[in-house]
Write a protein that holds these residues in place. Structure first.
Motif, mmCIF file in Angstrom:
data_model
loop_
_atom_site.group_PDB
_atom_site.id
_atom_site.type_symbol
_atom_site.label_atom_id
_atom_site.label_comp_id
_atom_site.label_asym_id
_atom_site.label_seq_id
_atom_site.Cartn_x
_atom_site.Cartn_y
_atom_site.Cartn_z
ATOM 1 N N SER A 125 0.806 -1.220 0.000
ATOM 2 C CA SER A 125 0.000 0.000 0.000
ATOM 3 C C SER A 125 0.843 1.276 0.000
ATOM 4 O O SER A 125 0.376 2.337 -0.407
ATOM 5 N N SER A 126 2.086 1.155 0.453
ATOM 6 C CA SER A 126 2.957 2.337 0.483
ATOM 7 C C SER A 126 3.771 2.491 -0.801
ATOM 8 O O SER A 126 4.591 3.403 -0.914
ATOM 9 N N GLY A 127 3.557 1.573 -1.747
ATOM 10 C CA GLY A 127 4.279 1.659 -3.011
ATOM 11 C C GLY A 127 5.622 0.964 -3.007
ATOM 12 O O GLY A 127 6.400 1.122 -3.944
ATOM 13 N N GLN A 128 5.892 0.178 -1.974
ATOM 14 C CA GLN A 128 7.152 -0.554 -1.874
ATOM 15 C C GLN A 128 6.983 -1.965 -2.430
ATOM 16 O O GLN A 128 5.965 -2.611 -2.208
ATOM 17 N N CYS A 129 7.988 -2.426 -3.166
ATOM 18 C CA CYS A 129 7.950 -3.785 -3.716
ATOM 19 C C CYS A 129 8.372 -4.773 -2.633
ATOM 20 O O CYS A 129 9.455 -4.646 -2.062
ATOM 21 N N ARG A 130 7.530 -5.749 -2.362
ATOM 22 C CA ARG A 130 7.833 -6.775 -1.378
ATOM 23 C C ARG A 130 7.640 -8.151 -2.013
ATOM 24 O O ARG A 130 6.689 -8.360 -2.760
ATOM 25 N N CYS A 131 8.561 -9.074 -1.694
ATOM 26 C CA CYS A 131 8.542 -10.392 -2.314
ATOM 27 C C CYS A 131 8.802 -11.459 -1.266
ATOM 28 O O CYS A 131 9.200 -11.171 -0.139
ATOM 29 N N GLU A 132 8.587 -12.712 -1.669
ATOM 30 C CA GLU A 132 8.873 -13.850 -0.796
ATOM 31 C C GLU A 132 10.224 -14.438 -1.187
ATOM 32 O O GLU A 132 10.456 -14.753 -2.364
ATOM 33 N N ALA A 133 11.102 -14.579 -0.210
ATOM 34 C CA ALA A 133 12.422 -15.152 -0.470
ATOM 35 C C ALA A 133 12.282 -16.632 -0.798
ATOM 36 O O ALA A 133 11.587 -17.372 -0.099
ATOM 37 N N ILE A 134 12.935 -17.064 -1.874
ATOM 38 C CA ILE A 134 12.888 -18.472 -2.280
ATOM 39 C C ILE A 134 13.528 -19.332 -1.194
ATOM 40 O O ILE A 134 14.571 -19.004 -0.654
ATOM 41 N N GLY A 135 12.870 -20.439 -0.881
ATOM 42 C CA GLY A 135 13.417 -21.373 0.094
ATOM 43 C C GLY A 135 12.907 -21.172 1.500
ATOM 44 O O GLY A 135 12.843 -22.110 2.279
ATOM 45 N N SER A 136 12.522 -19.927 1.845
ATOM 46 C CA SER A 136 12.050 -19.659 3.203
ATOM 47 C C SER A 136 10.645 -19.068 3.231
ATOM 48 O O SER A 136 9.915 -19.231 4.202
ATOM 49 N N GLY A 137 10.272 -18.368 2.150
ATOM 50 C CA GLY A 137 8.954 -17.742 2.111
ATOM 51 C C GLY A 137 8.866 -16.462 2.918
ATOM 52 O O GLY A 137 7.800 -15.844 3.006
ATOM 53 N N VAL A 138 9.976 -16.037 3.512
ATOM 54 C CA VAL A 138 9.976 -14.811 4.310
ATOM 55 C C VAL A 138 9.840 -13.600 3.388
ATOM 56 O O VAL A 138 10.495 -13.520 2.348
ATOM 57 N N THR A 139 8.978 -12.664 3.760
ATOM 58 C CA THR A 139 8.779 -11.460 2.958
ATOM 59 C C THR A 139 9.968 -10.527 3.102
ATOM 60 O O THR A 139 10.416 -10.244 4.218
ATOM 61 N N VAL A 140 10.492 -10.069 1.973
ATOM 62 C CA VAL A 140 11.648 -9.168 1.993
ATOM 63 C C VAL A 140 11.268 -7.825 1.380
ATOM 64 O O VAL A 140 10.419 -7.742 0.494
ATOM 65 N N ASP A 141 11.920 -6.788 1.867
ATOM 66 C CA ASP A 141 11.730 -5.430 1.373
ATOM 67 C C ASP A 141 12.746 -5.185 0.263
ATOM 68 O O ASP A 141 13.947 -5.202 0.495
ATOM 69 N N CYS A 142 12.255 -4.947 -0.942
ATOM 70 C CA CYS A 142 13.147 -4.809 -2.098
ATOM 71 C C CYS A 142 13.801 -3.438 -2.205
ATOM 72 O O CYS A 142 14.580 -3.186 -3.123
ATOM 73 N N SER A 143 13.512 -2.555 -1.256
ATOM 74 C CA SER A 143 14.165 -1.248 -1.285
ATOM 75 C C SER A 143 15.516 -1.285 -0.580
ATOM 76 O O SER A 143 16.258 -0.307 -0.624
ATOM 77 N N THR A 144 15.819 -2.426 0.045
ATOM 78 C CA THR A 144 17.095 -2.569 0.731
ATOM 79 C C THR A 144 17.661 -3.955 0.489
ATOM 80 O O THR A 144 17.020 -4.789 -0.160
ATOM 81 N N LEU A 145 18.866 -4.227 0.976
ATOM 82 C CA LEU A 145 19.494 -5.526 0.764
ATOM 83 C C LEU A 145 18.793 -6.610 1.569
ATOM 84 O O LEU A 145 18.314 -6.378 2.674
ATOM 85 N N THR A 146 18.728 -7.806 1.001
ATOM 86 C CA THR A 146 18.181 -8.963 1.701
ATOM 87 C C THR A 146 19.259 -9.572 2.586
ATOM 88 O O THR A 146 20.433 -9.555 2.238
ATOM 89 N N SER A 147 18.859 -10.116 3.727
ATOM 90 C CA SER A 147 19.849 -10.678 4.651
ATOM 91 C C SER A 147 20.575 -11.857 4.014
ATOM 92 O O SER A 147 20.019 -12.606 3.201
ATOM 93 N N LYS A 148 21.818 -12.039 4.411
ATOM 94 C CA LYS A 148 22.656 -13.110 3.867
ATOM 95 C C LYS A 148 22.048 -14.477 4.133
ATOM 96 O O LYS A 148 22.122 -15.381 3.302
ATOM 97 N N CYS A 149 21.447 -14.656 5.304
ATOM 98 C CA CYS A 149 20.869 -15.965 5.652
ATOM 99 C C CYS A 149 19.805 -16.370 4.643
ATOM 100 O O CYS A 149 19.776 -17.495 4.149
ATOM 101 N N LEU A 150 18.896 -15.434 4.320
ATOM 102 C CA LEU A 150 17.842 -15.735 3.358
ATOM 103 C C LEU A 150 18.411 -15.948 1.957
ATOM 104 O O LEU A 150 17.913 -16.789 1.199
#
Length: 309
Positions: free
Chosen positions: A39-64
């Motif tokens: 709703s805020s215009g930010q792209c959010r996706c599900e990380a492959i393998g974990s399904g955790v939602t990630v914020d695409c405006s910043t870096l994804t954690s190394k673990c994911l």
């Protein structure tokens, strides 16, 4: 008038819902699925393998990222200060917390070990009874690169500016965490320091930055457009022959002799053999000297008896 206002309000709601559900591209991570604009215009996706939602405006954690990578390949990754150590295990299927950080204890079947915040093993491997009380923070990451042979060395100031700008812009790391960028032809060393007290909420983690950076340098970019890091100093492209990442934790790692590299073990064995050989030679020399002295005394006694006869 009221029905018209109600229809307009409903239309706005429908537009907002459509916007929130519209597909998008995660520019900073290609290992995702089900990408949608929120709703805020930010792209959010599900990380492959974990399904955790990630914020695409910043870096994804190394673990994911590691978890997503291991889902696609089982071949594993191609693999200085006192307590600095390398990641000698490569890719594994990690257990991640809901916020994307590594769980302190990682296991592969019946074999378990403790990791730091960079997901790198910091203990020997044990059985499932192993206790990892808390996740130890990696406060210092050393990225060491060796560039290909050149006719002339690079300009140190231009090199420092390039990597400082790249790390702050491309990987969104606050410049205060870049401790130094040093150049000693042909080696480039980048120090990233970020202890637990200095890291603010929302700051990109140096472990994530180092992972993205290493992938970029090796031509395995995680960014959606697959565009790796083109290193160009003063308009001259720079190619790298080797990149090694070292980790320094807030608490020293707990490795035993079993975890020493074969090369170090070989050196220790050679030293031990040399010491033992020296001791054996010393003992044999003393024994021979003792026998010689005894023989000499015996001959002198016989000569003395002959003279007195």
């Amino acid at each position: 008038m009221k029905p018209l206002c109600g229809a307009a309000f409903l239309l706005l709601l429908l537009c907002a819902a459509a916007t929130a559900q519209s597909p998008c591209i995660c520019e900073k991570n290609k290992r995702v699925s089900n990408c949608r604009m929120d709703s805020s215009g930010q792209c959010r996706c599900e990380a492959i393998g974990s399904g955790v939602t990630v914020d695409c405006s910043t870096l994804t954690s190394k673990c994911l990222l590691m978890k997503a990578e291991v889902m696609g390949s089982k071949s594993g990754r191609r693999e200085k200060p006192k307590d600095a150590f390398e990641d000698t295990d490569g890719l594994y299927d990690p257990e991640c917390e809901n916020n994307g950080t590594f769980k302190a204890k990682q296991c592969n079947g019946s074999t378990c070990w403790c990791v730091n915040t960079a997901g790198v093993r910091r203990t020997d491997k044990h059985d499932t009874d192993l206790k990892c009380n808390h996740l130890v923070r990696t406060m210092w990451i050393i990225i060491e690169m060796k560039h290909a042979e050149r006719n002339a060395p690079l300009n140190a100031e231009s090199l420092k500016k390039f990597f400082t700008d790249t790390i702050t812009r491309r990987y969104q790391l606050d410049g205060r965490y870049i401790a130094s960028v040093l150049y000693e032809n042909p080696y480039i060393t980048i120090d990233l320091k970020q202890n637990s007290s200095a890291k603010s909420i929302g700051d990109v983690d140096i472990a994530d930055v180092a992972y993205y950076f290493e992938k970029d340098v090796k031509g395995q970019s995680i960014f959606h457009n697959n565009a790796g890091l083109n290193v160009s100093i003063d308009n001259e492209p720079v190619k790298f022959e080797k990149t090694v990442v070292y980790y320094v934790d807030e608490i020293a790692p707990e490795f035993s002799m079993k975890s020493l590299t074969p090369g170090l073990i070989a050196v220790i064995v050679v030293i031990v053999i040399a010491v033992v050989a020296a001791i054996v030679v010393l003992v044999l020399t003393r024994r021979r000297k003792g026998k010689y002295v005894k023989a000499e005394m015996k001959e002198m006694n016989e000569m003395h008896r002959g003279l007195n006869a």
